[in-house]
Design a protein around this motif. Sequence first.
Motif, PDB file in Angstrom:
ATOM      1  N   LYS A   1      -3.611   5.283  -1.294  1.00  0.00           N
ATOM      2  CA  LYS A   1      -4.443   5.953  -0.496  1.00  0.00           C
ATOM      3  C   LYS A   1      -4.862   7.232  -1.054  1.00  0.00           C
ATOM      4  N   LYS A   2      -3.869   8.121  -1.783  1.00  0.00           N
ATOM      5  CA  LYS A   2      -4.227   9.267  -2.575  1.00  0.00           C
ATOM      6  C   LYS A   2      -3.726   9.057  -3.926  1.00  0.00           C
ATOM      7  N   ILE A   3      -4.285  10.018  -4.843  1.00  0.00           N
ATOM      8  CA  ILE A   3      -3.716  10.110  -6.091  1.00  0.00           C
ATOM      9  C   ILE A   3      -3.193  11.551  -6.380  1.00  0.00           C
ATOM     10  N   LEU A   4      -2.037  11.838  -6.964  1.00  0.00           N
ATOM     11  CA  LEU A   4      -1.583  13.199  -7.410  1.00  0.00           C
ATOM     12  C   LEU A   4      -1.410  13.009  -8.765  1.00  0.00           C
ATOM     13  N   ILE A   5      -1.876  13.988  -9.404  1.00  0.00           N
ATOM     14  CA  ILE A   5      -1.845  14.119 -10.848  1.00  0.00           C
ATOM     15  C   ILE A   5      -1.000  15.563 -11.331  1.00  0.00           C
ATOM     16  N   SER A   6      -0.111  15.087 -12.100  1.00  0.00           N
ATOM     17  CA  SER A   6       0.970  16.225 -12.429  1.00  0.00           C
ATOM     18  C   SER A   6       0.807  16.720 -13.796  1.00  0.00           C
ATOM     19  N   GLY A   7       0.439  17.900 -14.311  1.00  0.00           N
ATOM     20  CA  GLY A   7       0.301  18.090 -15.741  1.00  0.00           C
ATOM     21  C   GLY A   7      -0.603  19.502 -15.972  1.00  0.00           C
ATOM     22  N   GLY A   8       0.041  20.369 -16.752  1.00  0.00           N
ATOM     23  CA  GLY A   8      -0.287  21.658 -16.952  1.00  0.00           C
ATOM     24  C   GLY A   8      -1.239  21.683 -18.348  1.00  0.00           C
ATOM     25  N   LEU A   9      -0.965  22.883 -18.897  1.00  0.00           N
ATOM     26  CA  LEU A   9      -1.753  23.272 -20.121  1.00  0.00           C
ATOM     27  C   LEU A   9      -1.321  22.422 -21.344  1.00  0.00           C
ATOM     28  N   GLY A  10       0.147  21.968 -21.577  1.00  0.00           N
ATOM     29  CA  GLY A  10       0.653  21.620 -22.810  1.00  0.00           C
ATOM     30  C   GLY A  10       1.134  22.828 -23.536  1.00  0.00           C
ATOM     31  N   PHE A  11       1.299  22.275 -24.709  1.00  0.00           N
ATOM     32  CA  PHE A  11       1.656  22.992 -25.793  1.00  0.00           C
ATOM     33  C   PHE A  11       0.602  23.732 -26.646  1.00  0.00           C
ATOM     34  N   ASP A  12       0.643  25.173 -26.718  1.00  0.00           N
ATOM     35  CA  ASP A  12      -0.444  26.094 -27.373  1.00  0.00           C
ATOM     36  C   ASP A  12      -1.945  25.494 -27.236  1.00  0.00           C
TER      37      ASP A  12
ATOM     38  N   VAL B   1       0.712  -1.276   0.171  1.00  0.00           N
ATOM     39  CA  VAL B   1      -0.013  -0.090   0.246  1.00  0.00           C
ATOM     40  C   VAL B   1       0.870   1.236   0.028  1.00  0.00           C
ATOM     41  N   TYR B   2       0.663   2.297  -0.775  1.00  0.00           N
ATOM     42  CA  TYR B   2       1.457   3.256  -1.120  1.00  0.00           C
ATOM     43  C   TYR B   2       0.386   4.612  -0.448  1.00  0.00           C
ATOM     44  N   GLU B   3       1.011   5.652  -0.101  1.00  0.00           N
ATOM     45  CA  GLU B   3       0.318   6.854   0.608  1.00  0.00           C
ATOM     46  C   GLU B   3      -0.199   7.454  -0.585  1.00  0.00           C
ATOM     47  N   ILE B   4       0.731   7.715  -1.601  1.00  0.00           N
ATOM     48  CA  ILE B   4       0.535   8.548  -2.863  1.00  0.00           C
ATOM     49  C   ILE B   4       0.776   7.907  -4.152  1.00  0.00           C
ATOM     50  N   GLY B   5      -0.115   7.754  -5.081  1.00  0.00           N
ATOM     51  CA  GLY B   5       0.726   7.679  -6.565  1.00  0.00           C
ATOM     52  C   GLY B   5       0.503   8.736  -7.352  1.00  0.00           C
TER      53      GLY B   5
ATOM     54  N   ASP C   1      -9.064  12.697  -1.399  1.00  0.00           N
ATOM     55  CA  ASP C   1      -7.940  11.795  -2.102  1.00  0.00           C
ATOM     56  C   ASP C   1      -7.319  12.251  -3.204  1.00  0.00           C
ATOM     57  N   LEU C   2      -7.388  13.256  -3.820  1.00  0.00           N
ATOM     58  CA  LEU C   2      -6.911  13.609  -5.260  1.00  0.00           C
ATOM     59  C   LEU C   2      -6.002  14.979  -4.824  1.00  0.00           C
ATOM     60  N   ILE C   3      -4.752  15.172  -5.265  1.00  0.00           N
ATOM     61  CA  ILE C   3      -3.864  16.252  -5.079  1.00  0.00           C
ATOM     62  C   ILE C   3      -3.248  16.667  -6.710  1.00  0.00           C
TER      63      ILE C   3
ATOM     64  N   MET D   1       7.273  12.526   5.621  1.00  0.00           N
ATOM     65  CA  MET D   1       6.579  11.412   5.756  1.00  0.00           C
ATOM     66  C   MET D   1       6.470  10.437   4.776  1.00  0.00           C
ATOM     67  N   ALA D   2       5.927  10.843   3.642  1.00  0.00           N
ATOM     68  CA  ALA D   2       5.419  10.041   2.483  1.00  0.00           C
ATOM     69  C   ALA D   2       6.903   9.859   1.231  1.00  0.00           C
ATOM     70  N   GLU D   3       7.877  10.457   1.703  1.00  0.00           N
ATOM     71  CA  GLU D   3       8.830  10.287   0.635  1.00  0.00           C
ATOM     72  C   GLU D   3       9.100   8.980   0.194  1.00  0.00           C
ATOM     73  N   ALA D   4       9.086   7.931   1.268  1.00  0.00           N
ATOM     74  CA  ALA D   4       9.641   6.692   0.833  1.00  0.00           C
ATOM     75  C   ALA D   4       8.502   5.835   0.632  1.00  0.00           C
ATOM     76  N   ASN D   5       7.222   6.440   0.416  1.00  0.00           N
ATOM     77  CA  ASN D   5       5.898   5.694   0.070  1.00  0.00           C
ATOM     78  C   ASN D   5       5.281   6.190  -0.931  1.00  0.00           C
ATOM     79  N   LEU D   6       5.978   6.414  -1.979  1.00  0.00           N
ATOM     80  CA  LEU D   6       5.372   6.972  -3.285  1.00  0.00           C
ATOM     81  C   LEU D   6       5.418   5.999  -4.734  1.00  0.00           C
ATOM     82  N   LEU D   7       4.422   5.859  -5.407  1.00  0.00           N
ATOM     83  CA  LEU D   7       4.500   5.172  -6.502  1.00  0.00           C
ATOM     84  C   LEU D   7       4.307   5.900  -7.729  1.00  0.00           C
ATOM     85  N   LEU D   8       5.440   6.051  -8.589  1.00  0.00           N
ATOM     86  CA  LEU D   8       5.212   6.772  -9.916  1.00  0.00           C
ATOM     87  C   LEU D   8       4.645   5.896 -10.991  1.00  0.00           C
ATOM     88  N   ILE D   9       3.625   6.500 -11.545  1.00  0.00           N
ATOM     89  CA  ILE D   9       2.966   5.956 -12.679  1.00  0.00           C
ATOM     90  C   ILE D   9       3.017   6.470 -14.176  1.00  0.00           C
ATOM     91  N   THR D  10       3.800   6.007 -14.953  1.00  0.00           N
ATOM     92  CA  THR D  10       3.683   6.569 -16.239  1.00  0.00           C
ATOM     93  C   THR D  10       3.834   5.411 -17.311  1.00  0.00           C
TER      94      THR D  10
END
Length: 258
Positions: free
Chosen positions: A117-128, A74-78, A152-154, A181-190
């Motif tokens: 436990k939580k999902i962090l979504i990273s991404g802005g507006l993109g190109f043009d 179980v991961y704190e944040i994906g 549960d969303l960041i 706290m969550a530094e060692a409990n992250l899951l990178l999804i790509t």
Amino acid sequence: MFFYFSQLFSFLIMPFTICLATLVIGFFFIHRKFGKRLIFGAMVLFLFFSNSYISNRLMHAWEPAPRELETLPVYEIGIVLTGITNIDKLPKDRTYFNKGADRVTHALQLYKMGKLKKILISGGLGFDPIHPKSEAESLAEFLVWAGVKKSDLILETKAVNTRENALFTRQVLDQAGFLPMAEANLLLITSAFHMKRAKACFQKTGLYPDTFPVDYYASEPRLSLQSVFQPSVQSIFTWHRLVKEWVGIVVYKLAGYT
């Protein structure tokens, strides 16, 4: 500046562009010996890059192996990296998925299984962009509709490339009080083809997430008459993905991003 330059001019190094340029130059000098050689060379290159067995074999070797769901802790944040929606499609009352939707659908599956436990979504507006809604916001709307709690969303809504995904994700986690706290409990999804560069970018910021590759381009390599002798446009696209990623890794390394 690097992001916009790469979006505008990356096509110049793509296999199809090289083949096409070789063919055009060959036709321009067709009455000369080297012109005919260029035409022949372009045809050989087209056949090589359109061979599905070669491209699939190479992509299979490049992509990290999938991980079995049941074996995950179980991961704190994906952390979900974007770049998987059609940002130029209106109206913005829904999420338009492109290739790579596995990034968010597999994150949703892991969340429903209790692995995240939580999902962090990273991404802005993109190109043009043609609309001010960020890709992270669009995906968040989909996840809420699919049953993920808003709490549960960041969201990280500024990043336009992989380096910024890592930098701004760390900032968001730090500001929200999740670090260390969550530094060692992250899951990178790509996407699997993108995982090596993404992981290196996050490690450069001091985050060392576990990885969960998704969105596979390669299937299990199998020799067949079709894969060896039938040209495939998809194979050329696979080469484009690989070459762009390889160049990105080299450029990121030279720029000190990884």
